[in-house]
Scaffold this active site. Structure first.
Site, PDB file in Angstrom:
ATOM      1  N   GLU A  76     -42.416  58.418 -28.865  1.00  0.00           N
ATOM      2  CA  GLU A  76     -42.834  59.302 -29.949  1.00  0.00           C
ATOM      3  C   GLU A  76     -43.699  58.592 -31.002  1.00  0.00           C
ATOM      4  O   GLU A  76     -43.299  58.425 -32.159  1.00  0.00           O
ATOM      5  CB  GLU A  76     -41.613  59.941 -30.617  1.00  0.00           C
ATOM      6  CG  GLU A  76     -40.849  60.852 -29.653  1.00  0.00           C
ATOM      7  CD  GLU A  76     -39.719  61.625 -30.320  1.00  0.00           C
ATOM      8  OE1 GLU A  76     -39.506  61.464 -31.527  1.00  0.00           O
ATOM      9  OE2 GLU A  76     -39.058  62.392 -29.613  1.00  0.00           O
ATOM     10  N   GLU A 108     -36.314  63.009 -22.924  1.00  0.00           N
ATOM     11  CA  GLU A 108     -35.193  63.227 -23.850  1.00  0.00           C
ATOM     12  C   GLU A 108     -34.973  64.717 -23.985  1.00  0.00           C
ATOM     13  O   GLU A 108     -35.934  65.483 -24.086  1.00  0.00           O
ATOM     14  CB  GLU A 108     -35.474  62.679 -25.257  1.00  0.00           C
ATOM     15  CG  GLU A 108     -35.377  61.199 -25.408  1.00  0.00           C
ATOM     16  CD  GLU A 108     -35.577  60.739 -26.858  1.00  0.00           C
ATOM     17  OE1 GLU A 108     -35.209  61.474 -27.795  1.00  0.00           O
ATOM     18  OE2 GLU A 108     -36.107  59.630 -27.025  1.00  0.00           O
TER      19      GLU A 108
HETATM   20  C1  BG6 Z   1     -35.862  61.628 -30.732  1.00  0.00           C
HETATM   21  C2  BG6 Z   1     -35.865  60.132 -30.870  1.00  0.00           C
HETATM   22  O1  BG6 Z   1     -36.900  62.164 -31.466  1.00  0.00           O
HETATM   23  O2  BG6 Z   1     -34.744  62.315 -31.243  1.00  0.00           O
HETATM   24  C3  BG6 Z   1     -34.486  59.499 -30.906  1.00  0.00           C
HETATM   25  O3  BG6 Z   1     -36.640  59.547 -29.854  1.00  0.00           O
HETATM   26  C4  BG6 Z   1     -33.547  60.333 -31.750  1.00  0.00           C
HETATM   27  O4  BG6 Z   1     -34.606  58.192 -31.381  1.00  0.00           O
HETATM   28  C5  BG6 Z   1     -33.456  61.720 -31.139  1.00  0.00           C
HETATM   29  O5  BG6 Z   1     -32.299  59.746 -31.918  1.00  0.00           O
HETATM   30  C6  BG6 Z   1     -32.470  62.657 -31.818  1.00  0.00           C
HETATM   31  O6  BG6 Z   1     -32.741  62.774 -33.174  1.00  0.00           O
HETATM   32  P1  BG6 Z   1     -31.694  62.346 -34.270  1.00  0.00           P
HETATM   33  O7  BG6 Z   1     -32.472  62.187 -35.522  1.00  0.00           O
HETATM   34  O8  BG6 Z   1     -30.697  63.457 -34.364  1.00  0.00           O
HETATM   35  O9  BG6 Z   1     -31.062  61.081 -33.811  1.00  0.00           O
END
Ligand code: BG6
Length: 466
Positions: free
Chosen positions: A165, A367
């Site tokens: 990202e 993800e």
């Molecule tokens: C993604 C990132 O955007 O979202 C991760 O690559 C991140 O690093 C994940 O942990 C979930 O978001 P958050 O802020 O709830 O941890």
């Protein structure tokens, strides 16, 4: 609908070094920007839990890899920490390298494919002090780091990624200023985004050089991971809504998609930026560097759709051009803990967009996940967290992935974010994502949740057909 996973489809876990490893000062690891922030303002972190501990992957990597395997996942992605692999003289830190060698060997031993990313929002502090991504010397230093990693681990790791990202740091640190060092400057933000694009391209160049020189596995691949979700607007848009869509998509998605597919940046976006007082400083020779940015494939992180409409004001409170306002879709369903909309069809829409616009490039869902607060509420008498909401979330998203594949999307895998609960930046351990719980009160003990059994059964179904 009965969910059936295709063969030759990665089913795995996504995580990152800075969110899992901990051991923040061990074995020569340098301070990174998260450690600096934690040291300087610990109250900015949920329950005052800073970057120091992760989920203790540094100690527990073998147990974790076995756990991933025990629920039949076939692959996982993590990231190397620049601040662990390299010393301040831009030389390899042998103790840091030793850790990643152990992880790679362990993954191999347990028959699980390791995907390695090089950067996950974790600038080493000494480089940040020299200007971070605003300084071209740091861009060069990143290329040295990438070269070192490819040469050191080239025979152990097949799948590489330059950035996770890359849009997030320009946005969070420099434009909206919600992350340390809290800068609100559109010009600096765009320059950072541009420099990261150069850094990515230099790393890809190093990758192919290392391949040519025999340092890499012959079938090694390089990619970039981003949250590429196509933005939506109102059902009957005005020309101004469509313009908001163009610039949102241009800065967040096309910027990186064009770089990875044609080694260029979108000219229309650069021109609009310049006409609004946000010119990007481009030097002679840069176009040649960007040309090297073409990748073998992409990772697509998907949590929520972006919905925009024409902005009410053309300039925001910091005097920056405002290209779009958020659009609240009346039918939206929310993950209230994270404040993110849940819209599984977005994953399909991206697949169809790729098929239409970039048909040669394969990708995987790198993800996707659901973070929930106070999950201990859902423990049953036996102590197991009954996370049916997560099962439903993954099931629905996977159904749309399968539909996109049936209709021709070149999607080759799905990695769930945070299979093992991890540290979520300044939300720390507030929202838990895992199929596997981490007990912070009990030496980071791991325990399966209901979703872990569900995903295991899903993968077993596929294995039965072999
Ligand atoms: C993604 C990132 O955007 O979202 C991760 O690559 C991140 O690093 C994940 O942990 C979930 O978001 P958050 O802020 O709830 O941890």
């Amino acid at each position: 609908m009965k969910l059936k996973l295709p063969k030759d489809f990665f089913m795995g876990a996504a995580m990152s070094g800075p969110q899992t490893e901990g051991a923040y000062k061990k074995d020569g690891k340098l301070e990174n920007i998260w450690d600096t922030w934690s040291d300087s303002a610990i109250s900015d972190f949920y329950n005052k839990v800073g970057s120091y501990v992760g989920n203790n992957f540094y100690e527990k990597y073998e147990e974790d890899i076995k756990l991933l395997k025990s629920i039949h996942l076939d692959s996982f992605r993590t990231s190397m920490q620049w601040s662990r692999l390299m010393d301040q003289n831009q030389q390899l830190n042998p103790a840091g390298a030793g850790f990643y060698h152990k992880v790679a060997a362990c993954a191999k031993k347990h028959g699980i494919e390791l995907f390695m990313n090089l950067y996950h929002f974790d600038m080493p502090a000494y480089l940040f002090a020299r200007g971070g991504w605003e300084n071209r010397e740091v861009v060069e230093a990143y290329a040295v780091y990438a070269r070192t990693a490819f040469r050191e681990f080239g025979k152990e790791i097949k799948y590489w990624f330059t950035f996770n990202e890359p849009i997030v740091e320009p946005d969070q640190r420099y434009r909206s200023g919600v992350w340390y060092p809290f800068i609100k400057d559109a010009r600096r933000g765009m320059q950072v985004q541009y420099h990261i694009s150069l850094a990515h391209s230099l790393a890809v160049r190093e990758f192919y050089k290392a391949k040519e020189e025999g340092f890499l596995l012959p079938d090694a691949q390089i990619g970039l991971i981003n949250a590429f979700a196509p933005p939506y607007t109102r059902e009957t848009p005005t020309p101004e809504d469509l313009e908001a869509l163009r610039m949102t998509d241009g800065i967040h998605n096309r910027w990186w998609l064009d770089l990875c597919t044609s080694g260029t940046l979108p000219q229309d976006v650069l021109e609009t930026l310049a006409s609004c007082g946000v010119p990007v400083e481009i030097r002679p020779g840069d176009a040649e560097i960007l040309k090297c940015g073409k990748t073998d494939w992409l990772g697509f992180n998907y949590y929520q759709p972006t919905r925009v409409q024409a902005p009410q004001e053309k300039v925001d409170e910091n005097g920056h051009p405002r290209f779009a306002d958020p659009y609240i879709w009346p039918e939206r369903k929310m993950n209230v803990y994270r404040g993110w909309e849940i819209y599984p069809k977005g994953i399909y829409d991206f697949g169809m967009k790729m098929k239409r616009e970039y048909p040669d490039l394969k990708f995987f869902i790198s993800e996707n996940g659901m973070g929930v607060e106070h999950e201990h509420r859902f423990r049953n008498e036996a102590g197991e967290i009954q996370d049916d909401y997560r099962i439903e979330f993954v099931q629905e998203h996977l159904e749309w992935v399968m539909k996109s594949i049936e209709e021709g999307a070149r999607c080759v895998g799905y990695h769930y974010w945070g299979v093992i609960d991890n540290w979520s930046w300044n939300n720390a351990f507030k929202n838990r994502y895992g199929f596997i719980e981490v007990d912070l009160m009990n030496n980071y003990e791991r325990r399966l949740k209901k979703s872990a059994h569900w995903v295991k059964a899903l993968i077993e179904e596929r294995e039965k057909e072999d």
